[in-house]
Design a protein around this motif. Structure first.
Motif, PDB file in Angstrom:
ATOM      1  N   UNK A   1       1.963   8.163  -6.389  1.00 38.39           N
ATOM      2  CA  UNK A   1       2.472   7.207  -7.634  1.00 38.39           C
ATOM      3  C   UNK A   1       2.774   6.161  -6.705  1.00 38.39           C
ATOM      4  N   UNK A   2       2.379   4.612  -7.119  1.00 34.00           N
ATOM      5  CA  UNK A   2       3.283   3.968  -6.139  1.00 34.00           C
ATOM      6  C   UNK A   2       3.553   2.451  -7.286  1.00 34.00           C
ATOM      7  N   UNK A   3       4.461   1.205  -6.233  1.00 31.22           N
ATOM      8  CA  UNK A   3       5.260   0.139  -7.330  1.00 31.22           C
ATOM      9  C   UNK A   3       3.903  -0.462  -7.683  1.00 31.22           C
ATOM     10  N   UNK A   4       4.322  -1.038  -8.898  1.00 35.59           N
ATOM     11  CA  UNK A   4       3.401  -1.978  -9.084  1.00 35.59           C
ATOM     12  C   UNK A   4       4.181  -4.073  -8.842  1.00 35.59           C
ATOM     13  N   UNK A   5       3.406  -5.052  -9.179  1.00 40.69           N
ATOM     14  CA  UNK A   5       4.292  -6.061  -8.349  1.00 40.69           C
ATOM     15  C   UNK A   5       4.827  -5.860  -9.233  1.00 40.69           C
ATOM     16  N   UNK A   6       5.632  -6.021 -10.122  1.00 40.60           N
ATOM     17  CA  UNK A   6       6.667  -6.037 -10.607  1.00 40.60           C
ATOM     18  C   UNK A   6       8.016  -5.206 -10.122  1.00 40.60           C
ATOM     19  N   UNK A   7       7.535  -4.010  -9.553  1.00 38.19           N
ATOM     20  CA  UNK A   7       8.075  -3.230  -9.079  1.00 38.19           C
ATOM     21  C   UNK A   7       8.793  -3.537  -7.849  1.00 38.19           C
ATOM     22  N   UNK A   8       7.395  -3.860  -6.847  1.00 40.41           N
ATOM     23  CA  UNK A   8       7.626  -4.409  -5.987  1.00 40.41           C
ATOM     24  C   UNK A   8       8.545  -5.537  -5.088  1.00 40.41           C
ATOM     25  N   UNK A   9       8.654  -6.759  -6.430  1.00 39.13           N
ATOM     26  CA  UNK A   9       9.472  -7.681  -7.043  1.00 39.13           C
ATOM     27  C   UNK A   9      10.815  -7.317  -6.514  1.00 39.13           C
ATOM     28  N   UNK A  10      10.903  -6.360  -7.460  1.00 38.40           N
ATOM     29  CA  UNK A  10      12.388  -5.672  -7.832  1.00 38.40           C
ATOM     30  C   UNK A  10      13.021  -4.972  -6.472  1.00 38.40           C
ATOM     31  N   UNK A  11      11.897  -4.317  -5.187  1.00 42.57           N
ATOM     32  CA  UNK A  11      12.664  -3.787  -4.037  1.00 42.57           C
ATOM     33  C   UNK A  11      12.669  -5.537  -3.952  1.00 42.57           C
ATOM     34  N   UNK A  12      12.340  -6.351  -3.305  1.00 43.58           N
ATOM     35  CA  UNK A  12      11.947  -7.341  -2.300  1.00 43.58           C
ATOM     36  C   UNK A  12      13.696  -8.201  -2.646  1.00 43.58           C
ATOM     37  N   UNK A  13      14.150  -7.456  -4.081  1.00 45.91           N
ATOM     38  CA  UNK A  13      15.523  -8.503  -4.455  1.00 45.91           C
ATOM     39  C   UNK A  13      16.394  -7.600  -4.033  1.00 45.91           C
ATOM     40  N   UNK A  14      16.107  -6.025  -3.735  1.00 48.54           N
ATOM     41  CA  UNK A  14      17.310  -5.092  -3.580  1.00 48.54           C
ATOM     42  C   UNK A  14      16.983  -5.489  -1.778  1.00 48.54           C
ATOM     43  N   UNK A  15      16.615  -5.622  -1.224  1.00 43.85           N
ATOM     44  CA  UNK A  15      16.150  -5.507   0.152  1.00 43.85           C
ATOM     45  C   UNK A  15      16.439  -7.028   0.581  1.00 43.85           C
ATOM     46  N   UNK A  16      16.890  -7.896  -0.240  1.00 40.20           N
ATOM     47  CA  UNK A  16      17.821  -9.420  -0.041  1.00 40.20           C
ATOM     48  C   UNK A  16      19.572  -9.050  -0.833  1.00 40.20           C
ATOM     49  N   UNK A  17      19.634  -8.324  -1.688  1.00 35.30           N
ATOM     50  CA  UNK A  17      20.699  -7.979  -2.332  1.00 35.30           C
ATOM     51  C   UNK A  17      21.581  -7.393  -0.939  1.00 35.30           C
ATOM     52  N   UNK A  18      20.805  -6.596  -0.252  1.00 33.70           N
ATOM     53  CA  UNK A  18      21.577  -5.853   1.184  1.00 33.70           C
ATOM     54  C   UNK A  18      21.512  -6.365   1.994  1.00 33.70           C
TER      55      UNK A  18
ATOM     56  N   UNK B   1       0.931  -1.200  -0.152  1.00 37.68           N
ATOM     57  CA  UNK B   1       0.008  -0.035   0.012  1.00 37.68           C
ATOM     58  C   UNK B   1       1.198   1.234   0.049  1.00 37.68           C
ATOM     59  N   UNK B   2       2.346   0.905  -0.090  1.00 34.74           N
ATOM     60  CA  UNK B   2       3.040   2.479  -0.341  1.00 34.74           C
ATOM     61  C   UNK B   2       2.953   3.232  -1.782  1.00 34.74           C
ATOM     62  N   UNK B   3       2.654   4.039  -0.665  1.00 35.08           N
ATOM     63  CA  UNK B   3       2.337   5.788  -2.202  1.00 35.08           C
ATOM     64  C   UNK B   3       3.021   6.733  -1.750  1.00 35.08           C
ATOM     65  N   UNK B   4       3.551   7.219  -3.161  1.00 32.09           N
ATOM     66  CA  UNK B   4       4.098   9.115  -2.508  1.00 32.09           C
ATOM     67  C   UNK B   4       3.862   9.781  -3.338  1.00 32.09           C
ATOM     68  N   UNK B   5       3.287  10.966  -2.838  1.00 29.82           N
ATOM     69  CA  UNK B   5       2.621  11.886  -3.336  1.00 29.82           C
ATOM     70  C   UNK B   5       3.501  12.565  -4.220  1.00 29.82           C
ATOM     71  N   UNK B   6       2.593  13.750  -5.038  1.00 27.74           N
ATOM     72  CA  UNK B   6       3.496  14.505  -5.604  1.00 27.74           C
ATOM     73  C   UNK B   6       4.837  15.550  -4.986  1.00 27.74           C
TER      74      UNK B   6
END
Length: 255
Positions: free
Chosen positions: A101-118, A60-65
């Protein structure tokens, strides 16, 4: 121990936080981050998902303009919005008519992969260091920083609002948690800095070019430290020293 009082400590700890955060992010890029980004379309597709991962990783994460404008207060906002639109075109974000704006499912999958990398990177870099303790201390400071009552009065919104509270899945590794908490804490100080130079009648371009030895610059930095002090009141002087020493000891390149 006056140097460990909250205002003075805010000045001492800022470069330590910046070092650990920036160098660890660079280490992540060289230890698999570039390849991860390319797998999702490269920087044109992933850039702001990395920058804003602590908000966009949430379902549910959104960033406003307005929040995005505050994050980008030192750059070309129109260009940044064009980049954001490009990331939406590549399926990583969705952007509403009001600019939220907010991340799509693909965008969130990328963020999760970034977390795993870190998590992987910090486990390698920081093995044997008290990472869980440092993450706890950072978390206590961040709990105060997240309270809007501690936010400096900026004229252009608050960048911290685009970052906090950081997304922390239950299985997040201590190292990734520490990196993200440090990265989020930086924006509390960033907003305090913006409030200070705005109160001095300066613009973003003006503060960037202002000489470091000038009376105005010194006054702005003093005001910044006052505005950035609140989170450090959550720690005792001994804990502040422990936190600073702990950050200083963390290696940010392969040993």
């Amino acid at each position: 121990m006056d140097e460990l009082a909250p205002e003075a400590f805010a000045a001492l700890v800022a470069p330590a936080i910046d070092r650990v955060f920036a160098e660890t992010m660079l280490a992540g890029r060289s230890m698999g981050g570039r390849e991860l980004s390319e797998a999702y379309g490269g920087p044109p597709a992933t850039g702001y998902l990395v920058d804003l991962r602590t908000r966009l990783g949430r379902p549910d994460g959104v960033v406003t303009a307005g929040q995005f404008a505050a994050v980008r207060r030192y750059g070309d906002l129109a260009h940044a919005r064009d980049i954001l639109a490009g990331q939406a075109e590549r399926g990583m974000l969705t952007i509403a008519e009001d600019g939220t704006f907010q991340a799509t499912d693909r965008g969130r999958a990328f963020v999760q992969a970034v977390y795993e990398l870190h998590a992987k990177v910090t486990a390698e870099l920081w093995a044997g260091f008290p990472v869980a303790r440092l993450a706890d201390l950072a978390g206590r400071a961040l709990a105060v920083a997240q309270d809007p009552a501690t936010w400096a009065q900026t004229e252009d919104g608050h960048a911290l609002a685009a970052m906090a509270p950081p997304f922390e899945p239950f299985d997040t590794h201590n190292g990734a948690t520490l990196v993200n908490r440090l990265g989020t804490l930086r924006y509390h100080r960033a907003d305090a800095h913006a409030a200070a130079w705005q109160a001095a009648g300066l613009t973003a371009a003006g503060i960037v070019t202002l000489p470091g030895h000038s009376a105005v610059r010194i006054s702005v930095e003093e005001d910044t430290n006052r505005g950035a002090a609140a989170p450090w009141r959550a720690l005792s002087p001994a804990e502040r020293l422990e936190f600073l020493a702990g950050l200083a000891a963390l290696p940010c390149a392969a040993r």
